[in-house]
Enzyme design. Sequence first.
Site, short mmCIF file in Angstrom:
data_model
loop_
_atom_site.label_atom_id
_atom_site.label_comp_id
_atom_site.label_asym_id
_atom_site.label_seq_id
_atom_site.Cartn_x
_atom_site.Cartn_y
_atom_site.Cartn_z
N HIS A 227 -4.01 -9.60 10.64
CA HIS A 227 -4.93 -9.02 11.62
C HIS A 227 -6.03 -10.01 12.04
O HIS A 227 -7.14 -9.59 12.38
CB HIS A 227 -5.57 -7.75 11.07
CG HIS A 227 -4.56 -6.69 10.71
ND1 HIS A 227 -3.69 -6.17 11.63
CD2 HIS A 227 -4.30 -6.07 9.53
CE1 HIS A 227 -2.93 -5.25 11.02
NE2 HIS A 227 -3.28 -5.19 9.76
N ASN B 293 -3.46 6.25 6.12
CA ASN B 293 -2.67 5.35 6.97
C ASN B 293 -1.18 5.61 6.83
O ASN B 293 -0.36 4.91 7.39
CB ASN B 293 -2.99 3.89 6.60
CG ASN B 293 -2.55 2.90 7.65
OD1 ASN B 293 -2.78 3.09 8.83
ND2 ASN B 293 -1.91 1.82 7.22
N LYS C 292 0.81 -1.22 0.00
CA LYS C 292 0.00 0.00 0.00
C LYS C 292 0.84 1.27 0.00
O LYS C 292 0.62 2.19 -0.80
CB LYS C 292 -0.92 0.04 1.24
CG LYS C 292 -1.94 -1.07 1.33
CD LYS C 292 -2.86 -0.88 2.50
CE LYS C 292 -2.21 -0.98 3.86
NZ LYS C 292 -1.69 -2.30 4.18
#
Length: 444
Positions: free
Chosen positions: A190, A145, A122
């Site tokens: 996650h 982010n 990302k």
Amino acid sequence: MQYLNEIKNKQITVLGLGVTGLGIVRFLLSQGIQPNVVDSRENPPGVDWLKQHAANLNTHFGDLNNAALSACDMIIISPGLSLKTSAVAQAMNAGVEIIGDVELFARINTKPVVAVTGSNGKSTVVTLAYEVLKTAGYKVALGGNIGTAVLDLLDGDFDVFVLELSSFQLDTTDSLKASSATVLNISEDHLDRYDNYQAYIDSKLSIYNGAELLVINADDRQTHPMSRTLASQVSFGEAQGDYHLAQHNNEAYFMVKGEAYLPVSTLAVVGKHNYLNTLAVMALLSPFEITKAHYKTALSQFNGLAHRCQFVGELNSVKYFNDSKATNVGATIAAIDSLAGKQQNLVVIAGGDAKGADLEALKPYVEQHVKALICFGKDAKELVALTAKGHLTTNMSEAVALAKQLSTSGDTVLLAPACASIDMYNNYMQRGDDFVHCVLQELP
């Protein structure tokens, strides 16, 4: 910013202080909105700023069950806090609207947005997209982010926003209508936060909701939208898709819808994952006016990001790469795949906190490309158990020293942990810096 007038008389609670929470508080104050501020920590980061600049705000620091969250109209929650937290879930059940800062941004913003999520890559993709747009003359902002919190960007005079978005941010975002959006890839990560892997996938795919152009990974079915959509779609991939890699005149090229667009060698950084990231950028930016000359300039000047397959140095004809940002299995696979030669020439250093992820997916890549797997940290034994090539050490210094012993001329030593760093370091950057320090001590 008409929406802000609609909520000025609402009881708003900012939940979670930290960097994001403090950014939300600052923004609301700048718009004449006085929020309540709540954090589960007794002395959260940012509290000194509050005492100095907003001492009159109502605050609650400590047990969230005593914070009366159900009594407010809206909670703007930091991404580090799970929606399943008991007091948060109770507030939601009581009808309190719960959003994140990205959702608030989306309700206010009127400019085009390029939105990027995925398990890996990302930050590289949004940074390269930012550089390309800037080279093409756009006034562009980068945030989410990475870098600047989204609400801090609204004061600027920008033509386009490039946002990196995590699944945690997407969980509290419903109104984002991106000009182009992508899920770069999906691999297990996650799982300590989600009920199951599918819930994590669903979170990532929500970035497509309302987007005008969906950019999908032709090599990863998990990145494709689950339901039919009227939005335009383009794809990128290694050997397939609208944007892919191919040989042209005996040289590797970025192919754009059948055209040999630019040689891969135009890009200053190496590695197949970087080539795929570049294809994703080209697809994402297809709605904008960008020439081949703009791409050529931006790609040739892009040196990549620290801790992401960062070249550290060379000793005795052995190259050392720092990919501390490879905090999950998918990222480590991508790093191995990018740097592997025809022989088993990789010595990989891995380990840390796997956060419940299944490490088995690494096994075929280790068997095919890796000469030695050196592990330390919380889940090191699980990694070592994957292969007869595994070696157990206790820290980074030992791991680098062993890598030096096991490597020979032409080999590559790669830090690609496949795990989070929180068991031994403050963050992946500190872990990467430790690796670089240990390597540089070995260099002449």
